[in-house]
Design an enzyme around this catalytic site. Structure first.
Site, PDB file in Angstrom:
ATOM      1  CG  HIS A   1      12.500  14.326  10.709  1.00 20.29           C
ATOM      2  ND1 HIS A   1      12.448  15.494  10.013  1.00 20.29           N
ATOM      3  CD2 HIS A   1      11.923  13.417   9.906  1.00 20.29           C
ATOM      4  CE1 HIS A   1      11.859  15.296   8.844  1.00 20.29           C
ATOM      5  NE2 HIS A   1      11.532  14.039   8.761  1.00 20.29           N
ATOM      6  CG  HIS A   2      12.017   9.907   8.871  1.00 17.46           C
ATOM      7  ND1 HIS A   2      10.658   9.755   8.727  1.00 17.46           N
ATOM      8  CD2 HIS A   2      12.360  10.953   8.103  1.00 17.46           C
ATOM      9  CE1 HIS A   2      10.201  10.675   7.890  1.00 17.46           C
ATOM     10  NE2 HIS A   2      11.224  11.428   7.495  1.00 17.46           N
TER      11      HIS A   2
ATOM     12  CB  SER B   1       0.672  28.739  -6.294  1.00 20.78           C
ATOM     13  OG  SER B   1       1.260  28.374  -5.088  1.00 20.78           O
TER      14      SER B   1
ATOM     15  CB  THR C   1       5.848  25.098   5.392  1.00 28.23           C
ATOM     16  OG1 THR C   1       7.029  24.334   5.187  1.00 28.23           O
ATOM     17  CG2 THR C   1       4.672  24.364   4.804  1.00 28.23           C
TER      18      THR C   1
ATOM     19  CG  ASP D   1       5.863  17.451 -27.026  1.00 25.95           C
ATOM     20  OD1 ASP D   1       6.143  16.988 -25.921  1.00 25.95           O
ATOM     21  OD2 ASP D   1       5.072  16.899 -27.821  1.00 25.95           O
TER      22      ASP D   1
ATOM     23  CB  SER E   1      10.745   5.877 -14.680  1.00 29.05           C
ATOM     24  OG  SER E   1       9.685   6.784 -14.743  1.00 29.05           O
ATOM     25  CB  SER E   2      12.133   9.330 -10.972  1.00 30.97           C
ATOM     26  OG  SER E   2      10.985   8.714 -10.508  1.00 30.97           O
TER      27      SER E   2
ATOM     28  CD1 TRP F   1       6.605   3.367   4.033  1.00 32.24           C
ATOM     29  CD2 TRP F   1       7.599   4.205   2.214  1.00 32.24           C
ATOM     30  NE1 TRP F   1       6.940   4.677   4.288  1.00 32.24           N
ATOM     31  CE2 TRP F   1       7.551   5.214   3.195  1.00 32.24           C
ATOM     32  CE3 TRP F   1       8.189   4.504   0.986  1.00 32.24           C
ATOM     33  CZ2 TRP F   1       8.067   6.498   2.988  1.00 32.24           C
ATOM     34  CZ3 TRP F   1       8.695   5.789   0.791  1.00 32.24           C
ATOM     35  CH2 TRP F   1       8.637   6.755   1.772  1.00 32.24           C
TER      36      TRP F   1
ATOM     37  CG  HIS G   1      12.395  14.817   4.921  1.00 32.67           C
ATOM     38  ND1 HIS G   1      11.329  14.658   5.754  1.00 32.67           N
ATOM     39  CD2 HIS G   1      12.325  16.082   4.465  1.00 32.67           C
ATOM     40  CE1 HIS G   1      10.654  15.792   5.816  1.00 32.67           C
ATOM     41  NE2 HIS G   1      11.239  16.669   5.052  1.00 32.67           N
TER      42      HIS G   1
ATOM     43  CD  GLU H   1       9.468   9.964  -3.063  1.00 31.40           C
ATOM     44  OE1 GLU H   1      10.438  10.221  -3.794  1.00 31.40           O
ATOM     45  OE2 GLU H   1       8.342   9.665  -3.487  1.00 31.40           O
TER      46      GLU H   1
ATOM     47  CE  LYS I   1       4.987  27.041  -1.369  1.00 32.07           C
ATOM     48  NZ  LYS I   1       5.854  27.541  -2.368  1.00 32.07           N
TER      49      LYS I   1
ATOM     50  NE  ARG J   1       4.204   3.452  10.425  1.00 34.88           N
ATOM     51  CZ  ARG J   1       5.056   4.110   9.639  1.00 34.88           C
ATOM     52  NH1 ARG J   1       6.034   4.840  10.152  1.00 34.88           N
ATOM     53  NH2 ARG J   1       4.942   4.052   8.329  1.00 34.88           N
TER      54      ARG J   1
ATOM     55  CG  HIS K   1      -1.506   1.342   1.566  1.00 33.04           C
ATOM     56  ND1 HIS K   1      -2.471   1.948   0.790  1.00 33.04           N
ATOM     57  CD2 HIS K   1      -1.252   2.205   2.583  1.00 33.04           C
ATOM     58  CE1 HIS K   1      -2.786   3.126   1.333  1.00 33.04           C
ATOM     59  NE2 HIS K   1      -2.047   3.311   2.417  1.00 33.04           N
TER      60      HIS K   1
ATOM     61  CE1 TYR L   1       8.420  19.233   3.180  1.00 38.10           C
ATOM     62  CE2 TYR L   1      10.527  18.162   3.534  1.00 38.10           C
ATOM     63  CZ  TYR L   1       9.417  18.820   4.032  1.00 38.10           C
ATOM     64  OH  TYR L   1       9.297  19.027   5.371  1.00 38.10           O
TER      65      TYR L   1
HETATM   66  C1  HEA Z   1       1.008   8.310  -0.645  1.00 37.64           C
HETATM   67  C2  HEA Z   1      -0.171   8.366  -0.426  1.00 37.64           C
HETATM   68  C3  HEA Z   1      -1.078   7.536   0.413  1.00 37.64           C
HETATM   69  C4  HEA Z   1      -2.426   7.525   0.245  1.00 37.64           C
HETATM   70  C5  HEA Z   1      -3.219   8.285  -0.807  1.00 37.64           C
HETATM   71  C6  HEA Z   1      -2.946   6.662   1.257  1.00 37.64           C
HETATM   72  C7  HEA Z   1      -4.299   6.399   1.395  1.00 37.64           C
HETATM   73  C8  HEA Z   1      -4.863   5.680   2.434  1.00 37.64           C
HETATM   74  N1  HEA Z   1      -4.182   5.039   3.446  1.00 37.64           N
HETATM   75 FE1  HEA Z   1      -2.164   4.915   3.630  1.00 37.64          FE
HETATM   76  N2  HEA Z   1      -0.160   4.809   3.805  1.00 37.64           N
HETATM   77  C9  HEA Z   1       0.767   5.452   3.030  1.00 37.64           C
HETATM   78  C10 HEA Z   1       0.504   6.340   1.997  1.00 37.64           C
HETATM   79  C11 HEA Z   1      -0.781   6.643   1.529  1.00 37.64           C
HETATM   80  N3  HEA Z   1      -1.946   6.138   2.020  1.00 37.64           N
HETATM   81  C12 HEA Z   1       2.102   5.091   3.434  1.00 37.64           C
HETATM   82  C13 HEA Z   1       3.402   5.588   2.830  1.00 37.64           C
HETATM   83  C14 HEA Z   1       1.959   4.201   4.495  1.00 37.64           C
HETATM   84  C15 HEA Z   1       3.053   3.536   5.328  1.00 37.64           C
HETATM   85  C16 HEA Z   1       3.285   2.146   4.883  1.00 37.64           C
HETATM   86  C17 HEA Z   1       4.197   1.445   5.829  1.00 37.64           C
HETATM   87  O1  HEA Z   1       3.941   1.439   7.042  1.00 37.64           O
HETATM   88  O2  HEA Z   1       5.194   0.902   5.362  1.00 37.64           O
HETATM   89  C18 HEA Z   1       0.520   4.053   4.715  1.00 37.64           C
HETATM   90  C19 HEA Z   1      -0.038   3.267   5.725  1.00 37.64           C
HETATM   91  C20 HEA Z   1      -1.384   3.228   6.023  1.00 37.64           C
HETATM   92  C21 HEA Z   1      -1.930   2.648   7.211  1.00 37.64           C
HETATM   93  C22 HEA Z   1      -1.127   2.025   8.338  1.00 37.64           C
HETATM   94  C23 HEA Z   1      -0.973   0.592   8.110  1.00 37.64           C
HETATM   95  C24 HEA Z   1      -0.150  -0.036   9.171  1.00 37.64           C
HETATM   96  O3  HEA Z   1       0.641   0.645   9.822  1.00 37.64           O
HETATM   97  O4  HEA Z   1      -0.271  -1.248   9.310  1.00 37.64           O
HETATM   98  C25 HEA Z   1      -3.291   2.794   7.134  1.00 37.64           C
HETATM   99  C26 HEA Z   1      -4.238   2.334   8.162  1.00 37.64           C
HETATM  100  O5  HEA Z   1      -5.269   2.845   8.309  1.00 37.64           O
HETATM  101  C27 HEA Z   1      -3.577   3.459   5.896  1.00 37.64           C
HETATM  102  C28 HEA Z   1      -4.844   3.794   5.445  1.00 37.64           C
HETATM  103  C29 HEA Z   1      -5.095   4.501   4.270  1.00 37.64           C
HETATM  104  C30 HEA Z   1      -6.428   4.779   3.785  1.00 37.64           C
HETATM  105  C31 HEA Z   1      -7.713   4.340   4.425  1.00 37.64           C
HETATM  106  C32 HEA Z   1      -6.273   5.511   2.631  1.00 37.64           C
HETATM  107  C33 HEA Z   1      -7.379   6.032   1.754  1.00 37.64           C
HETATM  108  O6  HEA Z   1      -7.084   7.333   1.351  1.00 37.64           O
HETATM  109  C34 HEA Z   1      -7.553   5.135   0.591  1.00 37.64           C
HETATM  110  C35 HEA Z   1      -8.765   5.487  -0.183  1.00 37.64           C
HETATM  111  C36 HEA Z   1      -9.406   4.261  -0.748  1.00 37.64           C
HETATM  112  C37 HEA Z   1      -9.603   4.067  -2.033  1.00 37.64           C
HETATM  113  C38 HEA Z   1      -9.164   5.034  -3.011  1.00 37.64           C
HETATM  114  C39 HEA Z   1     -10.234   2.827  -2.509  1.00 37.64           C
HETATM  115  C40 HEA Z   1     -11.145   3.047  -3.675  1.00 37.64           C
HETATM  116  C41 HEA Z   1     -11.560   1.755  -4.201  1.00 37.64           C
HETATM  117  C42 HEA Z   1     -12.733   1.160  -3.952  1.00 37.64           C
HETATM  118  C43 HEA Z   1     -13.783   1.767  -3.140  1.00 37.64           C
HETATM  119  C44 HEA Z   1     -12.971  -0.189  -4.457  1.00 37.64           C
HETATM  120  C45 HEA Z   1     -13.305  -0.162  -5.875  1.00 37.64           C
HETATM  121  C46 HEA Z   1     -12.731  -1.350  -6.465  1.00 37.64           C
HETATM  122  C47 HEA Z   1     -12.277  -1.428  -7.714  1.00 37.64           C
HETATM  123  C48 HEA Z   1     -12.448  -0.352  -8.710  1.00 37.64           C
HETATM  124  C49 HEA Z   1     -11.530  -2.648  -8.109  1.00 37.64           C
HETATM  125  N4  HEA Z   1      -2.404   3.721   5.243  1.00 37.64           N
HETATM  126  C1  HEA Z   2       3.899  15.146   1.661  1.00 41.25           C
HETATM  127  C2  HEA Z   2       4.475  14.544   2.601  1.00 41.25           C
HETATM  128  C3  HEA Z   2       5.019  15.105   3.881  1.00 41.25           C
HETATM  129  C4  HEA Z   2       5.192  16.417   4.278  1.00 41.25           C
HETATM  130  C5  HEA Z   2       4.923  17.688   3.515  1.00 41.25           C
HETATM  131  C6  HEA Z   2       5.738  16.347   5.600  1.00 41.25           C
HETATM  132  C7  HEA Z   2       6.060  17.477   6.348  1.00 41.25           C
HETATM  133  C8  HEA Z   2       6.661  17.436   7.587  1.00 41.25           C
HETATM  134  N1  HEA Z   2       6.953  16.312   8.316  1.00 41.25           N
HETATM  135 FE1  HEA Z   2       6.507  14.392   7.810  1.00 41.25          FE
HETATM  136  N2  HEA Z   2       6.322  12.488   7.180  1.00 41.25           N
HETATM  137  C9  HEA Z   2       5.823  12.065   5.974  1.00 41.25           C
HETATM  138  C10 HEA Z   2       5.386  12.881   4.946  1.00 41.25           C
HETATM  139  C11 HEA Z   2       5.434  14.267   4.984  1.00 41.25           C
HETATM  140  N3  HEA Z   2       5.849  15.038   6.012  1.00 41.25           N
HETATM  141  C12 HEA Z   2       5.794  10.638   5.904  1.00 41.25           C
HETATM  142  C13 HEA Z   2       5.307   9.799   4.734  1.00 41.25           C
HETATM  143  C14 HEA Z   2       6.294  10.180   7.115  1.00 41.25           C
HETATM  144  C15 HEA Z   2       6.421   8.749   7.622  1.00 41.25           C
HETATM  145  C16 HEA Z   2       7.393   7.902   6.927  1.00 41.25           C
HETATM  146  C17 HEA Z   2       7.364   6.519   7.501  1.00 41.25           C
HETATM  147  O1  HEA Z   2       7.950   6.315   8.576  1.00 41.25           O
HETATM  148  O2  HEA Z   2       6.740   5.637   6.894  1.00 41.25           O
HETATM  149  C18 HEA Z   2       6.633  11.367   7.874  1.00 41.25           C
HETATM  150  C19 HEA Z   2       7.191  11.316   9.143  1.00 41.25           C
HETATM  151  C20 HEA Z   2       7.650  12.437   9.816  1.00 41.25           C
HETATM  152  C21 HEA Z   2       8.439  12.371  11.004  1.00 41.25           C
HETATM  153  C22 HEA Z   2       8.956  11.095  11.674  1.00 41.25           C
HETATM  154  C23 HEA Z   2       7.979  10.559  12.624  1.00 41.25           C
HETATM  155  C24 HEA Z   2       8.408   9.260  13.164  1.00 41.25           C
HETATM  156  O3  HEA Z   2       8.546   8.300  12.405  1.00 41.25           O
HETATM  157  O4  HEA Z   2       8.636   9.197  14.368  1.00 41.25           O
HETATM  158  C25 HEA Z   2       8.674  13.673  11.396  1.00 41.25           C
HETATM  159  C26 HEA Z   2       9.472  14.058  12.571  1.00 41.25           C
HETATM  160  O5  HEA Z   2      10.005  15.078  12.642  1.00 41.25           O
HETATM  161  C27 HEA Z   2       8.033  14.529  10.417  1.00 41.25           C
HETATM  162  C28 HEA Z   2       8.055  15.916  10.451  1.00 41.25           C
HETATM  163  C29 HEA Z   2       7.554  16.737   9.446  1.00 41.25           C
HETATM  164  C30 HEA Z   2       7.640  18.201   9.480  1.00 41.25           C
HETATM  165  C31 HEA Z   2       8.208  19.031  10.565  1.00 41.25           C
HETATM  166  C32 HEA Z   2       7.094  18.618   8.297  1.00 41.25           C
HETATM  167  C33 HEA Z   2       7.000  20.051   7.844  1.00 41.25           C
HETATM  168  O6  HEA Z   2       7.350  20.189   6.498  1.00 41.25           O
HETATM  169  C34 HEA Z   2       5.645  20.645   8.063  1.00 41.25           C
HETATM  170  C35 HEA Z   2       5.655  22.150   7.930  1.00 41.25           C
HETATM  171  C36 HEA Z   2       4.300  22.768   7.956  1.00 41.25           C
HETATM  172  C37 HEA Z   2       3.743  23.430   8.990  1.00 41.25           C
HETATM  173  C38 HEA Z   2       4.417  23.552  10.301  1.00 41.25           C
HETATM  174  C39 HEA Z   2       2.364  24.010   8.892  1.00 41.25           C
HETATM  175  C40 HEA Z   2       2.259  25.379   8.287  1.00 41.25           C
HETATM  176  C41 HEA Z   2       3.058  26.419   8.954  1.00 41.25           C
HETATM  177  C42 HEA Z   2       2.541  27.521   9.540  1.00 41.25           C
HETATM  178  C43 HEA Z   2       1.090  27.828   9.549  1.00 41.25           C
HETATM  179  C44 HEA Z   2       3.522  28.485  10.098  1.00 41.25           C
HETATM  180  C45 HEA Z   2       3.498  28.697  11.566  1.00 41.25           C
HETATM  181  C46 HEA Z   2       3.838  27.487  12.287  1.00 41.25           C
HETATM  182  C47 HEA Z   2       4.606  27.414  13.392  1.00 41.25           C
HETATM  183  C48 HEA Z   2       5.487  28.492  13.877  1.00 41.25           C
HETATM  184  C49 HEA Z   2       4.561  26.154  14.181  1.00 41.25           C
HETATM  185  N4  HEA Z   2       7.416  13.756   9.477  1.00 41.25           N
HETATM  186 CU    CU Z   3      10.845  13.365   6.949  1.00 37.83          CU
END
Ligand code: HEA
Ligand code: HEA
Ligand code: CU
Ligand code: CUA
Lengths: 396, 530, 283
Positions: free
Chosen positions: B306-307, B272, B332, B110, B173-174, B146, B257, B259, B335, B454, B81, B261
């Site tokens: 931070h991870h 925007s 951020t 293009d 590809s990327s 993942w 990380h 990634e 923005k 999790r 997933h 962004y």
């Molecule tokens: C990048 C984007 C992304 C998106 C969009 C989502 C979307 C969703 N994610 Fe997830 N998620 C991740 C990225 C994302 N996730 C990642 C990176 C992890 C961590 C993995 C890891 O731990 O290694 C994670 C892990 C994760 C967990 C934790 C699992 C665990 O720790 O064991 C859960 C649990 O609730 C969850 C839930 C969901 C749900 C409910 C949605 C919903 O938004 C999904 C919406 C549902 C649909 C879009 C289904 C539509 C289809 C139908 C209704 C059926 C129709 C059928 C046909 C047409 C065949 N996600």
């Molecule tokens: C699009 C994806 C995305 C984005 C944008 C971010 C944005 C940020 N993430 Fe997140 N992050 C993930 C995707 C993302 N993350 C994923 C997928 C994981 C889990 C990976 C895994 O383990 O599977 C993760 C996990 C993750 C962790 C690790 C948690 C853990 O495993 O224990 C941390 C810890 O620092 C973190 C921090 C942040 C911070 C500080 C930002 C910042 O960029 C956020 C900045 C934004 C704001 C703060 C809000 C707007 C700001 C204001 C309104 C200004 C005023 C605010 C203040 C002065 C407070 N992220």
């Molecule tokens: Cu990070």
């Protein structure tokens, strides 16, 4: 996906739907809608708790101000309300203000956090050091000064967990958060943990004590906690470690220093047989054990069955059929029915690059027992293994 | 030279007047719009697949106990997933947008390398096949999360090798895609289209492309070492041989990380574009938006630790990564404030793209705040690898990246298809999504605070209530996406014809200089930008 | 440039080559997976995929060469190529960075950590001096010295950098024979380098007991030098192709991006080697 899983899914969908209906009816009465960190039980956990809430409220405040402004704009500056668009699109002063203010807020957050980090990282001068070794899927606690060492495993019965083709038994109150032998520590004392792992990465995580430390195979990492007062604190493995990752809980029982001292005495006095009988595998070096004793096949088998349930069942299954191909069947396996030597060697050494880890941590007697069990249970008829043979293999 | 010029004319003619039809058009295409379309449909397909896995996860977590899947398969579901959503749904969607929009927004005919563009797309297909096929090989799909941490991943079977090779192919590809985008932006802009006149979407993608080029090879290196550790006896991640599993984490998160962004910067670009259009007011603080994006990108390279606050880094390491991470809140925030200042004193209307953008603004900020909470090292100790993290990243990924994708699709559908979608259904899609999403993911914060790890198939009884809500919300959210599919198909097949300029305030080249729908070939002679 | 940027820019017509390339990689991936897991026929399937890949490369590059020689690439296209090659090389730099990172990490962190006081609990005997095969595998290997073959190879690669530049000058002033001579020398130096490297590997395996399995030292040593060697091979093959093209009269004094791209690549491989020489062999 296994074959019968599809059918299970169907059946369970229906059952789940029924539960859902029933549950939502009885919801209000029984529900535990916690929205909070668990009550902290150590000085570090207390600081974490305070930090979290301070930061949460700052964020809530910012959110309310920022989105208050946005929603004000959404409601008043809408075309439907006759708003005419202004044309400004730049203002250096406000840009600077909203860069600097968040920066200052962040410094305000970083300052107390830094103090806590430094304190957390300072594991010096402990009162007690415990080496924690994670296995797939058990915790081994080795009290380095007190000479106590044991394993701690999930004690929730499988029958409460597995509901694939039947309704599970009624679940214990501490379902999945209970172990056969908890870690016991003296309250109010600084306990240093040396965390490591045997096979893959695990995480020793007890939120109320403010500890979450990976055990990394081959490395020792230290951390510490000090439980404020006697009590029972529960946690779970925090890093995915294979299929039973959800089933390796941690229970820490903090006792008064006197009770702790008594507990240590009891542990030392207890003969390995007692430990074995509780199905908790003892450490390899139990001094009282006599590897030269000859055991009867039945004795070995009875003991082996318990040890099998604790150590091997997760992979090779109660039926001995395993979950092929990931986990091979022992029932009818070439190794478990072939020459003893090969099987002793395999269980002692494990197999590199597979989930089959070394079980050398079990004592000679225990290994003999569990191997005997696998060689005689189910359809296997290969005969028993004596502790002396294991001892010889260990040497060789 | 005249002969050459002639050949040029000739090729020009060949190339632009005809194109194959039927299936060949799609297989051999070098047209950026076709390739964009392919990417977008591919992405949506993968989104449904990843979504079905998510729904299986949520079904299993509906109540304690094991009802549907066994733990091993559950771990595979979680892992695939994550991989499918990140690499199959979100990233390709953004590349699809880039293909459609960048040439039109900078006044190019293009992409710079149309043939390579085709290859970038047709590489993601084998990678997806490898990922999905890995469910059916002995041992089942990758079940390590993942993040692919060793040594767990060393233990597992054939599917891991398939996953690793899929990652290699996706990386290729990327990288090709990014090189194409960078070259197009740097070299194919229309006269007068200076860098600081480019629409922000182009800017955000330019910066994203740099992130991709910098980190995809690093990921490829990391998984290559996994492969040799698995099969060729090396000891990169094996302490017995002097290596360290933690080293993998460092390398992985150096990629990981940036990634995240990569997935969010194009979203910033889309928002925007949309907010000014519906506020009928120019974007506030264009220059600071560009600088903020660049700052986020640069900072993203030094925050990976931070991870890893729980691996036992020295205090100095923890502190460095904590401070660096917190800093990202500043650009951020800039923005967020700029978008709100854009809305301020505008003349707003709230069609579906605007609704999704406002949803994005609020909910992404919640995700950003939970990120900030996680950035505080001590707090992360108690929240690391709990559902709080799951809540955090779904707020930034689903209500961040995915909502922006929805916003962008609704916004540009008229330009792409010439038809208008149904505004009523679009709004219904929005409200169902927002409600379902929040029911699904807000309670996960509480679960995390209460200590629910999790990646577990089963949980203690005190987590039952919020999990039940979360599952209900997930199903509402999931099924509302079928409505989205319907809206898009209906728009393409029987939508009302769109006006030339469906959005009063839209003012980038694709709206002002091109007919609606955009013809197959555009800007054969470059427009002149004042 | 002068004219409107997109006017006269060559956009490739529809092509089947990318699809062939993807099919090749898919077949190679499946074959490779089967091969690595000892499933029958995997090796053959992998080779079949590789054959398809070569077919694609010939076809695709052939098309590109024809287009180039047909004068379809104007100055702006040329500039696109330059941007793309530069960033491609940058991506390669990052690829190498991952492996150099592994080397530094092992030397600066993991090996010393494994020998520190806490880890005495697990590895009581381990001293942690580099070169090291880690605490478990006894380090009975000898590290490769810097001043034998590696120094010679450094000299070879540096010279080849000079010869390729010499050839480039010749191309710019239209001196064909010097161009061909310079290129041929570069190719020869490149292949000689590879020959020595193969010899060095044989020597390491048979005399020094330094193997891929020799702990983290062996891992980083072979990964870095091997990945570099792979790049030298690619570079040498590409140089050979360019050499043949030069002999066929391709390229002009002001239109020879193909030549320059390969030369850049060659210089990049050269610089990486210098880093390798310093960090893998020397210090
Ligand atoms: C990048 C984007 C992304 C998106 C969009 C989502 C979307 C969703 N994610 Fe997830 N998620 C991740 C990225 C994302 N996730 C990642 C990176 C992890 C961590 C993995 C890891 O731990 O290694 C994670 C892990 C994760 C967990 C934790 C699992 C665990 O720790 O064991 C859960 C649990 O609730 C969850 C839930 C969901 C749900 C409910 C949605 C919903 O938004 C999904 C919406 C549902 C649909 C879009 C289904 C539509 C289809 C139908 C209704 C059926 C129709 C059928 C046909 C047409 C065949 N996600
Ligand atoms: C699009 C994806 C995305 C984005 C944008 C971010 C944005 C940020 N993430 Fe997140 N992050 C993930 C995707 C993302 N993350 C994923 C997928 C994981 C889990 C990976 C895994 O383990 O599977 C993760 C996990 C993750 C962790 C690790 C948690 C853990 O495993 O224990 C941390 C810890 O620092 C973190 C921090 C942040 C911070 C500080 C930002 C910042 O960029 C956020 C900045 C934004 C704001 C703060 C809000 C707007 C700001 C204001 C309104 C200004 C005023 C605010 C203040 C002065 C407070 N992220
Ligand atoms: Cu990070
Ligand atoms: Cu042990 Cu997870």
């Amino acid at each position: 996906m296994t074959d019968n899983m599809g059918a299970n899914m169907l059946r369970n969908t229906l059952r789940t739907a029924a539960t859902a209906a029933a549950a939502s009816a009885s919801f209000a009465a029984t529900a535990a809608y916690d929205v909070d960190i668990l009550p902290p039980a150590s000085p570090i956990a207390q600081q974490i708790y305070d930090l979290h809430f301070a930061i949460l409220w700052v964020c809530v405040g910012i959110f309310v101000i920022v989105f208050g402004a946005m929603f004000y704009s959404v409601f008043t500056h809408r075309k439907a309300a006759g708003a005419k668009a202004a044309h400004f699109h730049e203002n250096t002063t406000v840009e600077i203000i909203w860069t600097v203010i968040p920066f200052i807020i962040l410094i305000g957050m970083a300052y107390p956090a830094t103090k806590t980090v430094l304190e957390m990282k300072d594991a010096s001068n402990p009162d007690l050091t415990i080496k924690v070794t994670a296995y797939q899927w058990a915790w081994e606690y080795d009290y380095l000064q007190d000479g106590v060492k044991f394993n701690s495993l999930l004690s929730t019965p499988r029958a409460q967990i597995e509901e694939w083709d039947k309704k599970g038994e009624k679940k214990n109150a501490d379902y999945l958060l209970e172990v056969d032998k908890p870690m016991v520590v003296p309250a109010g004392k600084k306990v240093r943990l040396l965390v490591t792992a045997n096979d893959v990465i695990h995480g020793w995580y007890v939120p109320q004590l403010g500890v979450n430390q990976y055990g990394i195979p081959g490395f020792v990492k230290d951390t510490w906690f000090k439980a404020d007062k006697p009590g029972t604190y529960r946690g779970q493995c925090s890093q995915i470690c294979g299929k039973e990752h959800g089933y390796m809980p941690i229970v820490v029982v903090a006792k008064s220093p006197e009770d702790y001292a008594t507990w240590v005495k009891e542990q030392k006095a207890a003969s390995p047989a007692v430990m074995v009988a509780s199905a908790a595998p003892a450490g390899a070096a139990s001094p009282a054990e006599d590897p030269n004793k000859k055991w009867s096949a039945d004795e070995l088998k009875a003991l082996g069955e318990k040890l099998y349930a604790a150590n091997c069942l997760a992979c090779h299954q109660a039926t001995g059929k395993g979950v092929p191909p990931a986990f091979p069947a022992l029932d009818g396996s070439k190794i478990a029915t072939g020459p003893k030597g090969a099987q002793i060697a395999l269980v002692l050494a494990g197999k590199q690059g597979t989930a089959m880890a070394s079980f050398a941590r079990l004592s000679d007697t225990e290994l003999a027992a569990v191997i005997t069990y696998t060689r005689t249970a189910w359809g296997n008829k290969a005969g028993e293994v004596q502790p002396s043979e294991v001892k010889a293999a260990r040497k060789g | 030279m005249t002969a050459a010029a002639h050949a040029q004319d000739h090729a020009h003619h060949d190339d632009h007047a005809h194109h194959p039809t039927g299936i060949k058009r799609w297989l051999f295409t070098t047209n950026h719009k076709d390739i964009g379309t392919l990417y977008l449909w591919f992405s949506f397909t993968m989104f449904l697949m990843g979504g079905v896995m998510a729904l299986l996860i949520r079904a299993e977590l509906f109540q304690p106990g094991l009802q549907f899947v066994n733990p091993e398969f559950f771990n595979s579901l979680t892992t695939v997933h994550g991989l499918v959503m990140v690499f199959g749904a979100i990233m390709p969607a953004w590349v699809g947008f880039a293909n459609w929009l960048i040439p039109m927004q900078i006044g190019a005919a293009d992409m710079a390398f149309p043939r390579m563009n085709n290859w970038s797309f047709y590489l993601v297909v084998p990678a997806a096949i490898l990922l999905v096929a890995s469910f059916f090989v002995p041992g089942g799909a990758a079940a390590s999360g993942w993040t692919l941490y060793p040594p767990l991943i060393i233990q597992q079977g054939i599917s891991i090798d398939m996953t690793i090779l899929a990652v290699h192919i996706l990386g290729a590809s990327s990288i090709m895609g990014s090189i194409n985008i960078i070259t197009t932006i740097l070299n194919l802009r229309a006269p007068g289209m200076t860098l600081m006149k480019m629409p922000l979407f182009v800017w955000t993608w330019l910066i994203t492309a740099y992130l991709l080029i910098a980190v995809m090879p690093v990921l490829a290196g990391a998984v290559t070492m996994l492969l040799t550790d698995r099969h060729f006896g090396t000891s990169f991640f094996n302490a017995a041989g002097g290596g360290d599993p933690t080293m993998f984490m460092h390398i992985f998160w150096f990629f990981g990380h940036p990634e995240v962004y990569i997935m969010i910067l194009p979203a910033f670009g889309v928002v925007s574009a949309i907010i000014p259009a519906f506020a009928r007011k120019p974007l506030f603080g264009y220059a600071s938006m560009v600088y903020a994006t660049a700052s986020i990108a640069i900072l993203s390279f030094i925050v990976w630790g931070h991870h890893m606050f729980t691996v036992g880094m020295p205090a100095a390491g923890n502190l460095f990564f904590m401070y660096a991470t917190m800093l990202i809140a500043v650009p951020t925030g800039v923005k967020i404030f700029n978008w709100i200042a854009t809305m301020w004193k505008g003349s707003m209307t709230f069609e579906t793209p605007m609704l999704f953008s406002i949803g994005f603004l609020c909910l992404f900020t919640i995700g950003g705040f939970s990120g900030l909470v996680l950035a505080i090292t001590p707090v992360d100790i108690t929240l690391h690898n709990t559902y709080y993290v799951v809540a955090h990243f779904h707020y930034v990924l689903v209500s961040g990246a995915l909502f922006a994708i929805f916003a962008g699709v609704y916004f540009w559908l008229p330009k792409w298809t010439g038809n208008m979608y149904s505004e009523t259904l679009g709004k219904a899609h929005f409200w169902l999504s927002v409600i379902g999403f929040n029911i699904a993911f807000f309670p996960q914060h509480f679960l995390g605070l209460a200590g629910m790890p999790r990646r577990i198939p089963d949980y203690a009884l005190q987590f039952a209530e919020w999990n039940m809500w979360s599952s209900v919300g997930a199903f509402i959210f999931g099924f509302s996406q079928l409505l989205f599919l319907y809206v898009v198909i209906e728009c393409i097949r029987s939508g009302r014809k769109s006006e030339q300029l469906p959005w009063e305030g839209a003012d980038t080249l694709e709206w002002t200089h091109l007919p609606t729908p955009a013809p197959y070939h555009t800007f054969e002679t470059a427009p002149v930008v004042k | 440039m002068g004219n409107a940027p997109t006017g006269g820019y060559y956009f490739a017509p529809p092509s089947h080559w990318p699809l062939v390339g993807s099919a090749a990689l898919l077949v190679m991936a499946f074959g490779g997976v089967m091969w690595m897991n000892s499933i029958g026929g995997g090796g053959w399937i992998f080779l079949a995929g590789l054959a398809i890949l070569f077919y694609m490369l010939f076809g695709w590059f052939g098309t590109v060469i024809r287009e180039s020689e047909g004068g379809l690439y104007n100055k702006q296209v040329d500039l696109s190529f330059r941007w793309s090659m530069s960033w491609f090389i940058f991506s390669e730099v990052m690829f190498f960075a991952a492996f150099f990172g592994a080397l530094f990490y092992a030397r600066v962190y993991s090996v010393p950590w494994l020998a520190d006081i806490d880890n005495k609990l697990l590895w009581p005997e381990y001293k942690g001096a580099w070169p090291s095969a880690g605490p478990y595998l006894p380090p009975q290997f000898t590290a490769m010295g810097a001043w034998g073959i590696p120094a010679l190879n450094t000299f070879l690669l540096l010279s080849s950098g000079v010869t390729v530049t010499w050839a480039h000058w010749a191309l710019k002033v239209g001196n064909r024979s010097q161009l061909i001579l310079g290129l041929a020398a570069t190719v020869a130096l490149g292949f000689t380098f590879l020959g020595f490297q193969i010899y060095e590997y044989v020597h390491a395996y048979s005399d020094l007991n330094l193997k891929l399995t020799s702990g983290v030292f062996g891992s980083t040593f072979y990964m870095l030098t091997g990945f570099h060697g792979f790049h030298v091979t690619l570079g040498a093959v590409m140089l050979t192709v360019i050499l043949f093209r030069c002999m066929k009269g391709h390229f002009t004094a002001d239109h020879h991006f193909g030549f320059e791209a390969v030369a850049w690549y060659w210089h990049f491989v050269d610089v990486v080697w210098l880093l390798l020489f310093v960090f893998v062999y020397w210090v």
